[in-house]
Write a protein that holds these residues in place. Sequence first.
Motif, PDB file in Angstrom:
ATOM      1  N   GLY A 145       6.262   1.552   5.794  1.00  0.00           N
ATOM      2  CA  GLY A 145       5.263   0.689   5.178  1.00  0.00           C
ATOM      3  C   GLY A 145       4.967  -0.529   6.032  1.00  0.00           C
ATOM      4  O   GLY A 145       3.803  -0.895   6.246  1.00  0.00           O
ATOM      5  N   SER A 156       0.730  12.923  -1.120  1.00  0.00           N
ATOM      6  CA  SER A 156       0.566  11.755  -0.252  1.00  0.00           C
ATOM      7  C   SER A 156       0.374  12.115   1.218  1.00  0.00           C
ATOM      8  O   SER A 156       1.249  12.724   1.844  1.00  0.00           O
ATOM      9  N   ASP A 157      -0.741  11.690   1.778  1.00  0.00           N
ATOM     10  CA  ASP A 157      -0.938  11.806   3.223  1.00  0.00           C
ATOM     11  C   ASP A 157      -0.029  10.832   3.970  1.00  0.00           C
ATOM     12  O   ASP A 157       0.399  11.113   5.094  1.00  0.00           O
ATOM     13  N   PHE A 158       0.237   9.671   3.357  1.00  0.00           N
ATOM     14  CA  PHE A 158       1.135   8.683   3.981  1.00  0.00           C
ATOM     15  C   PHE A 158       2.510   9.307   4.209  1.00  0.00           C
ATOM     16  O   PHE A 158       3.097   9.165   5.288  1.00  0.00           O
ATOM     17  N   GLN A 216       3.016   0.554   9.198  1.00  0.00           N
ATOM     18  CA  GLN A 216       1.618   0.834   8.872  1.00  0.00           C
ATOM     19  C   GLN A 216       0.850  -0.462   8.642  1.00  0.00           C
ATOM     20  O   GLN A 216      -0.305  -0.600   9.054  1.00  0.00           O
ATOM     21  N   ASP A 256       2.996   5.698  -2.982  1.00  0.00           N
ATOM     22  CA  ASP A 256       3.302   6.967  -2.318  1.00  0.00           C
ATOM     23  C   ASP A 256       4.811   7.189  -2.192  1.00  0.00           C
ATOM     24  O   ASP A 256       5.277   8.328  -2.252  1.00  0.00           O
ATOM     25  N   CYS A 257       5.549   6.092  -2.000  1.00  0.00           N
ATOM     26  CA  CYS A 257       6.983   6.204  -1.719  1.00  0.00           C
ATOM     27  C   CYS A 257       7.866   5.906  -2.924  1.00  0.00           C
ATOM     28  O   CYS A 257       9.089   5.860  -2.783  1.00  0.00           O
ATOM     29  N   ARG A 278       0.810  -1.215   0.000  1.00  0.00           N
ATOM     30  CA  ARG A 278       0.000   0.000   0.000  1.00  0.00           C
ATOM     31  C   ARG A 278       0.847   1.271   0.000  1.00  0.00           C
ATOM     32  O   ARG A 278       0.395   2.324  -0.443  1.00  0.00           O
ATOM     33  N   ALA A 279       2.079   1.162   0.483  1.00  0.00           N
ATOM     34  CA  ALA A 279       2.954   2.343   0.555  1.00  0.00           C
ATOM     35  C   ALA A 279       3.767   2.545  -0.715  1.00  0.00           C
ATOM     36  O   ALA A 279       4.350   3.619  -0.907  1.00  0.00           O
ATOM     37  N   ARG A 305       2.319  11.893   7.016  1.00  0.00           N
ATOM     38  CA  ARG A 305       2.106  11.264   8.330  1.00  0.00           C
ATOM     39  C   ARG A 305       3.391  10.632   8.862  1.00  0.00           C
ATOM     40  O   ARG A 305       3.705  10.742  10.053  1.00  0.00           O
ATOM     41  N   HIS A 306       4.146   9.971   7.998  1.00  0.00           N
ATOM     42  CA  HIS A 306       5.312   9.221   8.467  1.00  0.00           C
ATOM     43  C   HIS A 306       6.609  10.007   8.429  1.00  0.00           C
ATOM     44  O   HIS A 306       7.516   9.744   9.225  1.00  0.00           O
TER      45      HIS A 306
END
Length: 455
Positions: free
Chosen positions: A373, A413-415, A376, A304-305, A300-301, A418-419
């Motif tokens: 990742g 990306s909110d991910f 999470q 975004d990454c 899922r990450a 957040r991280h």
Amino acid sequence: MTSTPIPADDAATLEQIPDCEQIDLLLPDMNGLLRGKRVTREALEKVYQNGVCLPMSLIATDITGNTVEETGLGYDIGDEDRLCRPVPGSLRVVPWQHRPMAQLLLQMEDGQGGLFEANPREVLKRVVQRYADRGLTPVVAVELEFYLLDAELTHDGRPQTSINPATGERNRTTQVYYMQDLNDYQAFTDAVADACLAQGIPADTAVAEYAPGQFEINLKHRADAVAACDDAMMLRRAIKATAEEQGMIASFMAKPFVDQAGSGTHIHVSVLDAAGNNLFASTPDQPADALRHGVAGLQRASRDCMLMFAPHANSYRRFVLNAFVPLNDAWGFNNRTVAMRIPHSDPANLRIEHRIAGADANPYLVTAAVLAGILQGLEDQGDPGPPVVGNAYEQTGHRELYWRDTIKDFMASDFVTRHFGASFRHIYGQQKLKELRSFSREVTTLEYDWYLRQV
């Protein structure tokens, strides 16, 4: 008598470098390049006591070394300096220099009593701290692939495979894991091994990889993810310096040759609980829930990454079919065609090998993304689907990756926020956007070949 401000470990290292004349002060930037200053031995105590000033913009200079004004770290703040202080315990001899020298890692302060949060090393430290807050410890090992190239480029500036030291002929064939290649390049691998021994870099394996002149050197696992990435950064420096000393170029470019394998950075991770037990411990027929959840988090990450795994224009040349490069987010046991491989292992030492990142990526940022990742995933308890058995290229869809798209995904990306923090998302995103725009303005040789006379 005044006591020295040098920490005991570093003072002990310094005593082992007789007549040390100079020290390289190293600040890894967002592209994984080492910037900094060289100071005399007489200035070292002052560096430990008072720090050293470096422009804040250095952290996010582009790949050409220019300030990226869009980050807000340049003219907007008067190109301010920030104090940088030594990372205690990081002083090491520089064995490839002909005069006695040492090197020392720096960390940049934010001017408000803390450390600059967008510094890649600090980004990783915050992710590791979230593991510690939950009573968990990630155990990390880094594998680095690279090419040894001829120091002489072609007449049009392109790289050439290196001249085999034993045969005197240019490398043109692929002999994966071929022991003769290691024998032929033993002067190089021995010199790297000596540098690692002198610097305390825990390198333990060297292999000939899947292209002429391509090699991989592996680092031992560490229960300190930040130290594992420090090792990777220092190993890259040792490899490049040793190659230069022997008349070659060591390149961590993701895809230097269109018709040969690309080079990757593979991150191996397991997670220990407070009692030291591996959360992933299990067997292929009964994978642990924590292992499945960690893989699901990585899946899922990944979108975004992706910019942290593939940060440069050339990074995207590496993602081609049947080249042992993941074109999907599949996972599987003992399977090199997937993105998240679970290597063959006894149950107690089971781990995830993350295979997406290129060798051109910053080890701190790749590891931060991988650990975020997994964490999470452990919290969300997601399902990664069944592990792939056999050829994942034939069983899964192939994603097409483009630099512009990954920059957009990262910046939205909110991910990531957040991280890793909003400041890091803004600065890194703007740095990469500036590089994309600069790259896109260039007129390439291929454009002249295709269009100059034809249109």
